[in-house]
Enzyme design. Structure first.
Site, PDB file in Angstrom:
ATOM      1  N   LYS A 183       0.781  54.303 -25.579  1.00 27.91           N
ATOM      2  CA  LYS A 183       0.615  54.892 -26.904  1.00 27.91           C
ATOM      3  C   LYS A 183      -0.640  54.293 -27.521  1.00 27.91           C
ATOM      4  CE  LYS A 183       1.177  54.453 -30.946  1.00 27.91           C
ATOM      5  NZ  LYS A 183       0.191  54.558 -32.092  1.00 27.91           N
ATOM      6  N   GLU A 259      -0.014  40.487 -28.250  1.00 31.09           N
ATOM      7  CA  GLU A 259      -1.287  39.817 -28.548  1.00 31.09           C
ATOM      8  C   GLU A 259      -1.660  40.248 -29.953  1.00 31.09           C
ATOM      9  OE1 GLU A 259      -4.768  39.251 -29.621  1.00 31.09           O
ATOM     10  OE2 GLU A 259      -5.336  40.799 -28.173  1.00 31.09           O
ATOM     11  N   CYS A 294     -10.025  40.481 -32.893  1.00 33.57           N
ATOM     12  CA  CYS A 294      -8.962  39.545 -33.250  1.00 33.57           C
ATOM     13  C   CYS A 294      -9.393  38.094 -33.059  1.00 33.57           C
ATOM     14  CB  CYS A 294      -7.707  39.828 -32.439  1.00 33.57           C
ATOM     15  SG  CYS A 294      -7.978  39.808 -30.649  1.00 33.57           S
ATOM     16  N   GLU A 393      -6.392  37.539 -42.035  1.00 38.78           N
ATOM     17  CA  GLU A 393      -7.295  38.248 -41.124  1.00 38.78           C
ATOM     18  C   GLU A 393      -7.879  39.476 -41.822  1.00 38.78           C
ATOM     19  OE1 GLU A 393      -7.243  39.442 -36.455  1.00 38.78           O
ATOM     20  OE2 GLU A 393      -5.534  40.106 -37.646  1.00 38.78           O
TER      21      GLU A 393
END
Length: 493
Positions: A183, A259, A294, A393
């Site tokens: 997906k 992750e 990331c 973040e």
């Protein structure tokens, strides 16, 4: 050089059981390019019924062993052909990636396509070289320790590196003999759909690799909750990653690998062996891919005695990262993936200003008349650990600079985060380098560099940066079950 002159025609339908199919209920959504706001195509808006069909196809393929039953050497040859297909269609894939999520086409071609192809090739090459084990036992027994594919693997990937993130997961999963239902992010679904076609062309049987585009709650959740999915692998935000683990437990206790986010510290000591290199790495790594990485070193800690010199050099580099049309071969910073993410980046920039950080560069939108989503590379100084831009973040080209005077204190600050994905240390003192690297709670620590990477090393994080590791031979652990088989030996001699 990537050919950007030939217009592409995109097919947004899902790939299930080897065929292009519309969503079962006929729904679609617009795939909008962040480059200029154009609608690239309509994409199938997958839902529960589509996920059910894809999982059923994957299960049937696994049970009849059309793929898992192949000898590892045979799967290897097909995987290598799959990698070759990516390179044969490299210009098309790079241009698709750029139009779909906004990264500069030169990086889409040189980095994303090549890295994805290399990953698929590497796992194909590896699969017939990974040996099982025989345990030490008494002479009347034989104990075999073998790996077996888990079955049907659900994979959900983000929009920042669509091809690479897909390859990191589908390559070891497929090489090990599993069936896959992928997906992709609704913000960047097009290359994933094309990968499924190229896999079929390479000889991966129908039903083994299925791709269902759609939104997280409508397609991602049904995949994570599906009772006939044996393993779910997810890359994305920590918030959603936590939900993935809950859904895995709520359903059939499927293996869940994640992750997730990062707020990576980059620590530059006064005895840095090459200040220019440290500056280039700090600036280049946070602004690469528009800061949508990331593992970007978004927290920069510079020893107080060299901070002014460091920032002077850094500010001279900022003009090199001005946003421009990603289709231009000279562009190094492209578009933010969509307006929602652009607004989120600007929200963090506004918080940095309002909470008292000193804006040294950027802080504004760019190319506002283009129809696309662009923001200037941004640097804040005077950041304190309590500020939002030092804790959360951002996923954009925003660098938060802090100073320090003590090694013990800076390690505490660096570790004072819910994340633990990556870190950097710059020093010529070998004792300091080893000591600080060991003390940092991160899955990867770079010393006197930041951007080295290779498929041979594992990637993943500590704490809320996720569970499990992508890349390297360690990734096979995620997509295989370990079986022990005891055999009694009643020897006549």
């Amino acid at each position: 050089m990537t050919d950007t002159s030939t217009p592409l025609k995109f097919d947004g339908r899902a790939v299930i059981n080897g065929e292009r199919v519309a969503a079962r209920d006929g729904q679609t959504f617009d795939c909008i390019s962040p480059v200029d706001g154009r609608v690239l195509t309509q994409v199938a808006r997958g839902g529960q019924a589509d996920i059910d069909a894809a999982v059923a196809a994957g299960r049937a393929a696994f049970e009849d062993r059309r793929w898992s039953g192949m000898a590892p050497a045979q799967r290897k040859r097909v995987m290598i052909k799959f990698a070759d297909q990516l390179l044969a269609h490299a210009d098309e894939l790079a241009l698709t990636e750029t139009l779909d999520m906004g990264k500069p086409v030169k990086y889409a071609r040189a980095v994303d396509v090549n890295s994805a192809a290399n990953c698929i090739r590497w796992y194909g090459e590896a699969v017939d070289k990974v040996y099982d084990e025989i345990a030490p036992t008494p002479s009347n027994s034989l104990a075999l320790i073998t790996r077996e594919p888990v079955g049907v693997v659900g994979i959900i990937v983000p929009w920042n590196y669509p091809m690479i993130m897909a390859a990191w997961k589908i390559a070891p999963a497929l090489a090990a003999g599993n069936s896959v239902v992928l997906k992709p992010s609704e913000k960047s679904p097009l290359t994933a759909l094309r990968l499924a076609e190229l896999a079929l062309a390479a000889g991966i049987p129908p039903g083994v690799f299925n791709v269902v585009p759609g939104f997280g709650t409508e397609a991602g959740s049904p995949l994570a909750l599906h009772m006939d999915v044996d393993c779910i692998a997810f890359t994305g935000s920590t918030r959603v990653g936590k939900q993935i683990h809950v859904m895995a437990g709520q359903s059939n206790l499927k293996r869940a690998w994640t992750e997730l986010g990062g707020k990576s510290p980059n620590i530059v000591f006064a005895d840095c062996p090459d200040l220019d290199r440290a500056v280039e790495a700090a600036v280049g790594s946070i602004f690469f891919n528009q800061g949508e990485s990331c593992n970007a070193p978004s927290r920069l800690f510079v020893e107080a005695s060299i901070k002014d010199a460091f920032l002077e050099k850094a500010l001279k580099l900022v003009p090199n990262y001005q946003p421009a049309n990603p289709l231009d071969k000279n562009t190094v910073m492209g578009a933010i993936v969509d307006k929602l993410q652009l607004d989120n980046v600007m929200r963090y920039i506004d918080l940095g200003k309002s909470e008292g950080a000193q804006l040294l560069a950027g802080g504004e939108r760019a190319l506002c008349d283009s129809g696309g989503c662009y923001v200037l590379p941004t640097i804040f100084d005077g950041v304190t650990p309590q500020m939002t831009i030092a804790r959360e973040e951002i996923f954009g080209p925003v660098l938060a600079v802090q100073s320090f005077t003590d090694a013990v204190d800076v390690v505490k600050q660096a570790n004072n985060s819910v994340y633990g994905l990556q870190a950097g240390v710059w020093t010529r003192d070998i004792n300091k380098a080893h000591g600080v690297a060991r003390a940092l709670r991160a899955g990867t620590v770079h010393v006197n560099q930041y951007d080295e990477d290779d498929i041979t090393v594992p990637f993943g994080g500590f704490k809320q940066s996720g569970v499990g590791r992508d890349k390297s031979l360690h990734a096979f652990d995620k997509y295989t079950e370990t079986k022990t088989t005891w055999i009694r030996i009643d020897s006549p001699v």
